[in-house]
Every structure is written in C-alpha cells, then in structure tokens.
Design an enzyme around this catalytic site. Structure first.
Site, PDB file in Angstrom:
ATOM      1  N   PRO A  48       0.831  -1.211   0.000  1.00 58.31           N
ATOM      2  CG  PRO A  48      -0.707  -1.530   1.718  1.00 58.31           C
ATOM      3  CD  PRO A  48       0.568  -2.068   1.167  1.00 58.31           C
ATOM      4  CG  ASP A 255      65.520  -4.462   7.507  1.00 57.45           C
ATOM      5  OD1 ASP A 255      66.419  -5.168   7.050  1.00 57.45           O
ATOM      6  OD2 ASP A 255      65.067  -3.440   6.957  1.00 57.45           O
ATOM      7  CE  LYS A 277      70.101  -2.084   6.817  1.00 60.36           C
ATOM      8  NZ  LYS A 277      69.861  -1.356   5.614  1.00 60.36           N
ATOM      9  CB  ILE A 313      59.695   7.051   5.677  1.00 62.93           C
ATOM     10  CG1 ILE A 313      58.579   7.669   4.819  1.00 62.93           C
ATOM     11  CG2 ILE A 313      60.148   8.043   6.759  1.00 62.93           C
ATOM     12  CD1 ILE A 313      57.388   8.178   5.564  1.00 62.93           C
ATOM     13  CB  THR A 338      56.333   6.187   8.708  1.00 68.06           C
ATOM     14  OG1 THR A 338      57.703   6.390   9.002  1.00 68.06           O
ATOM     15  CG2 THR A 338      55.523   7.421   9.064  1.00 68.06           C
ATOM     16  CG  MET A 390      67.728   5.764  12.352  1.00 71.39           C
ATOM     17  SD  MET A 390      68.429   5.572  10.706  1.00 71.39           S
ATOM     18  CE  MET A 390      67.507   6.781   9.783  1.00 71.39           C
ATOM     19  N   GLY A 419      57.703   2.077  20.166  1.00 70.78           N
ATOM     20  CA  GLY A 419      56.354   2.602  19.952  1.00 70.78           C
ATOM     21  C   GLY A 419      55.404   1.588  19.363  1.00 70.78           C
TER      22      GLY A 419
HETATM   23  N1  SAH Z   1      61.327   2.929   7.638  1.00 69.98           N
HETATM   24  C1  SAH Z   1      61.167   3.127   9.065  1.00 69.98           C
HETATM   25  C2  SAH Z   1      62.302   3.906   9.665  1.00 69.98           C
HETATM   26  C3  SAH Z   1      63.626   3.231   9.623  1.00 69.98           C
HETATM   27  S1  SAH Z   1      64.861   4.150  10.426  1.00 69.98           S
HETATM   28  C4  SAH Z   1      59.848   3.834   9.326  1.00 69.98           C
HETATM   29  O1  SAH Z   1      59.169   4.285   8.395  1.00 69.98           O
HETATM   30  O2  SAH Z   1      59.466   3.913  10.506  1.00 69.98           O
HETATM   31  C5  SAH Z   1      64.896   3.412  12.001  1.00 69.98           C
HETATM   32  C6  SAH Z   1      64.362   4.335  13.058  1.00 69.98           C
HETATM   33  O3  SAH Z   1      62.960   4.337  13.082  1.00 69.98           O
HETATM   34  C7  SAH Z   1      64.732   3.950  14.461  1.00 69.98           C
HETATM   35  O4  SAH Z   1      66.050   4.371  14.780  1.00 69.98           O
HETATM   36  C8  SAH Z   1      63.716   4.693  15.278  1.00 69.98           C
HETATM   37  O5  SAH Z   1      64.050   6.047  15.395  1.00 69.98           O
HETATM   38  C9  SAH Z   1      62.508   4.597  14.393  1.00 69.98           C
HETATM   39  N2  SAH Z   1      61.609   3.512  14.808  1.00 69.98           N
HETATM   40  C10 SAH Z   1      61.224   2.463  14.067  1.00 69.98           C
HETATM   41  N3  SAH Z   1      60.338   1.685  14.751  1.00 69.98           N
HETATM   42  C11 SAH Z   1      60.167   2.278  15.933  1.00 69.98           C
HETATM   43  C12 SAH Z   1      59.393   1.991  17.085  1.00 69.98           C
HETATM   44  N4  SAH Z   1      58.598   0.922  17.146  1.00 69.98           N
HETATM   45  N5  SAH Z   1      59.468   2.825  18.150  1.00 69.98           N
HETATM   46  C13 SAH Z   1      60.240   3.903  18.100  1.00 69.98           C
HETATM   47  N6  SAH Z   1      61.001   4.234  17.054  1.00 69.98           N
HETATM   48  C14 SAH Z   1      60.970   3.434  15.984  1.00 69.98           C
END
Ligand code: SAH
Length: 467
Positions: A48, A255, A277, A313, A338, A390, A419
């Site tokens: 309806p 890595d 590394k 990155i 990242t 780093m 983190g």
């Molecule tokens: N390609 C990665 C970075 C590589 S360089 C990205 O995009 O995150 C490596 C650096 O990343 C470390 O020395 C640290 O500064 C940071 N990093 C990566 N994982 C992390 C985490 N779980 N907690 C804190 N810093 C982190």
C-alpha cells in the site's frame, strides 16, 4: 564417510530476466529488491505504501508497482518471492501461497516461513561468496563477511574474468590435467595476478599470453619482489595488502626493526632470512641485500622484502628497487605506517594541531661522520613539529644545536621507545632536560624523538596503555 547434515544447501540462482515479487515497500524491501535487480531479475512490488528509494528503483528498471495489499493473484508468472513486511499475517499468507504454487519464498528474518534464505555476500563478480548462519547469528555472519572482504582484493573479479577468457586456450595448450592445474596455480599466485591487483590489466594479459605461449610449459621463470612496510610494531597496523603478500611469499628477507609479531604472520613454511642492521654494525651490507633479492627472484621465488615502518621513509627502499628495475624483475611497493605516525598516535601526541604546529618535518639523526649537517635554521622556525628517526645516539648533540640555533630551551620533547608495542615507553621533558631524563630512564633503541609544542597535548590525550 558420514558427513554432518547441513541445514541449507547453498545454491546460486540465475535470475536474469525472471519475474520476482517483493511484498512490502519499506527499507528492507528496498534492499532485497536492489539485490534482485543486481542479479538481473524483473521486479514486481506490492505494498500500500512505498519508500522513495524503492519507488525510484522500480521506475529505473521499469518494474511493476501495485499500490495495494498483497493477494495471491500477484504470484502468477513469478519465479521467486520475498516477503519483507512487518505484518505477520501477510508474511504467513505469502509463505503459504508461494509453497502451494511451488515457488521459492523468503520471509525476511523468519526462517520458519521461508524455504530459502538470502545469505550475506562478498561480491567480487564473477566470484561470489555467500555466508550464512542459517539465521542463527546475523552479527557473526557480518563479522565473518568483514574478514573475508578484507582478505580478498577488490580486483579478484577482474582476475577471474581474465583467466576465464584464456581457459580454453590453456586447455588446448596443455594436454594433461596436472599440467593445467600447475600452470593455473602458478599464474594465480604469482606476478600475473599481482599485476591485475596493481591495476595493470593489459600487462597482466600480455604476461599471461606469453606464459601460455612459452614452450617450457612453465610460467614461473622469474619470481617477484614485494617491498613491504611492516609498520612500527603492532601487527594490527599492517595493511591488508601487506598481510596478503606476507602469506604468499616463498622467502622473507627482514630487518631488525620488524617486530616478531609481524614476522610471525608470514607464511609458516616460508624461508626466513634475517639481514638486520644495527647502527654502525651492518649485519648484511646493503649491496649484498640488493644482490640477494635479485638472486632469489631470478630463481623464481616470490620474495617478501619486509621492512620496519614505511619502506620509503628512511628505509632505503629506493636503493633496493633500483636494482630490481635495472634487472627487469617485477616488484611492487606496499607502504606501511611509518614510526612517526605510529609512535605519535600511540603516545597521544598529534603531529599537527591548529594551535601549535602547521607542519611536520621528518629528519634523520644518523649524522654522517657525526657532523651536524641538519638544516638547523629551518628546524628552529616556529609552528612545526620535528620528528627525529635514528636520533638516540646523537640526541644530546641535536638538542644542543637546536638551542644554539635559537629554539627555546623549554621546548617540549618526547622520546618514544618501542612505539606501538605493549612494551612502549614514553618520556617527556624539554630541550634542556630531556637528555638526563632519557639517560635515567635508560631509553634504548628503537626510539623516536618528537620535538614541538604538540608534545604538551600528551597530558590530555595519552590513551595507549594508560591506567
Ligand atoms: N622505515 C622506518 C624507519 C627506519 S629508520 C619507518 O618508516 O618507521 C629506524 C628508526 O625508526 C629507528 O632508529 C627509530 O628512530 C625509528 N623507529 C622504528 N620503529 C620504531 C618503534 N617501534 N618505536 C620507536 N622508534 C621506531
């Protein structure tokens, strides 16, 4: 063998050009009508009243609409009936009449009055997946459907169409069933399908033609490399694409920064090669990693190059694919979250904020020869957030330089260790105090430094692991 009984037999119904009746004019009726139309059915609706959406749909497909109460004469010439009214008596009558006429009938949400049910679907036409709990738990079905949706790329239908077009050709090319099976298994799990998923249909088709034509009866010649971002640590932060490739790769080259939880999600029987590394202690030199990827792919393997965070990155992703490009090895790049995004989110520190920071800058604290070659003057200008990757070793030097180039020594700073993982620790201070705070807390790598006014927001927004 005695199999357990099934409540329902799943069947796929060809409704193209078939008349179907929908009883009811509301939202639910509309959703069912929409499904029928998608399956090519001709629509007849009786009710309806009718909602706008359904009315438009009926008009759009030149269906029939009877603005009246249901009566059994409407069943003439129908192939299938769905009753979607909230009137129990009508639903019951429709069910009885349809059965008397030998018609399949579904009364929405009433399995007792139905002789078929409409499953939840994952539509990757021509691939169609139906999920049903036989009406026992629609929520469970919804959750399950969500899982399946996330596992199957949207482009699966295109892949199916493509291989469907070459089915006969492959049949005549390979005489034995075993050969054909192995050919298709290779095609469907290798670079050709990945090309389709990456939106390169024409290239995929060329590769398929070539594979069919090539005389060695084998499409697996060269493998493929997947350069995948594994995110900052929490496995739940992986992308669907990353997970899918992780589960099909033959070899995983990973890595140090890729968390164990993430590595664990790779295919169980995949070979694992660790090329981690540590700073100033390159376990495997970059050139060797590049060569390794080429060698494995040339041996026909699907190689997962798994990196922490995002491969583009501070991840040397560019260097690794450059060589693959030169060698003509198929590859794809999958971005990851990242660590700047991951750590900031899990530390309750928005990287931008209308009051505090309109831009954000990612820098590396890995200073060549320990010389201070960062753009200090640009870094000290206001209203920005600086994230230092780093940066743990050179951290003190960086703070000193920021102050000597004019940044307020009271500028808030946060250090995020591990983190997004359950072990995450965050310490905060200012440019002048953070070094000693970090030292006392014995912050260890991997750690990320966040400098800027936004760090203050953590006091209000800290949510992860907060008790
Ligand atoms: N390609 C990665 C970075 C590589 S360089 C990205 O995009 O995150 C490596 C650096 O990343 C470390 O020395 C640290 O500064 C940071 N990093 C990566 N994982 C992390 C985490 N779980 N907690 C804190 N810093 C982190």
């Amino acid at each position: 063998m005695n199999k357990s009984p099934m409540d329902y037999l799943p069947l796929f119904f060809d409704l193209k050009g078939q008349q179907c009746l929908i009883v009811g004019g509301g939202d639910v009726a509309y959703r069912k009508a929409d499904l029928l139309v998608r399956a090519g059915a001709k629509l007849r609706v009786v009710s309806p009243e009718i909602c706008d959406a359904l009315n438009k749909l009926v008009e759009a497909v030149s269906g029939e609409y009877y603005q009246k109460r249901y009566d059994s004469t409407l069943l003439a010439d129908m192939t299938l009936v769905i009753s979607a009214t909230d009137d129990v008596d009508i639903n019951q009558q429709v069910s009885i009449d349809a059965r008397v006429n030998g018609l399949p009938v579904n009364v929405v949400d009433n399995a007792g009055l139905s002789n078929f049910i409409v499953p939840a679907i994952v539509d990757r036409s021509p691939i169609m997946i139906a999920v049903s709990s036989g009406g026992k738990s629609p929520i469970l079905v919804r959750l399950l459907r969500g899982k399946i949706e996330s596992m199957i790329p949207a482009t699966y239908g295109l892949l199916c169409d493509l291989v469907g077009r070459y089915r006969d050709q492959v049949k005549s090319r390979f005489s034995s069933i075993e050969q054909r099976r192995s050919f298709w298994e290779i095609v469907l799990q290798g670079p050709i399908s990945e090309m389709v998923f990456a939106g390169k249909d024409e290239k995929a088709e060329d590769m398929l033609k070539e594979a069919i034509a090539s005389s060695d009866d084998n499409a697996s010649g060269v493998g493929e490399v997947y350069l995948v971002g594994g995110g900052p640590g929490d496995p739940d932060l992986l992308t669907f694409k990353a997970l899918r490739l992780m589960q099909q790769a033959d070899v995983v080259v990973y890595d140090r920064l890729v968390s164990t939880g993430v590595v664990d999600l790779c295919r169980r029987d995949a070979e694992r090669i660790y090329v981690g590394k540590a700073r100033s202690n390159h376990a495997v030199p970059q050139e060797e990693i590049n060569d390794l990827l080429v060698r494995l792919a040339n041996a026909g393997k699907r190689v997962l190059r798994l990196k922490g965070g995002d491969p583009f990155i501070f991840g040397r992703g560019g260097e690794e694919i450059e060589q693959l490009m030169v060698q003509g090895i198929p590859f794809q790049v999958v971005p990851g979250i990242t660590s700047a995004s991951g750590c900031a989110a899990y530390a309750g520190i928005p990287l931008t904020h209308r009051d505090y920071a309109q831009s954000v800058r990612f820098v590396t604290g890995h200073l060549k020869d320990d010389s201070c070659n960062l753009p200090w003057h640009e870094m000290v200008s206001g209203h920005q957030t600086i994230v230092i990757y780093m940066g743990l070793i050179t951290f003190e030097l960086i703070c000193e330089n920021l102050i000597s180039h004019g940044m307020d020594s009271e500028m808030p700073v946060a250090l995020v260790e591990k983190g997004t993982l359950p072990e995450q620790r965050v310490v905060t201070g200012t440019l002048s105090t953070i070094s000693s705070i970090a030292e006392k807390a014995e912050i260890k790598p991997p750690a990320l430094v966040i400098v800027g006014e936004v760090v203050k927001l953590r006091e209000k927004l800290n949510w992860y692991g907060a008790t």
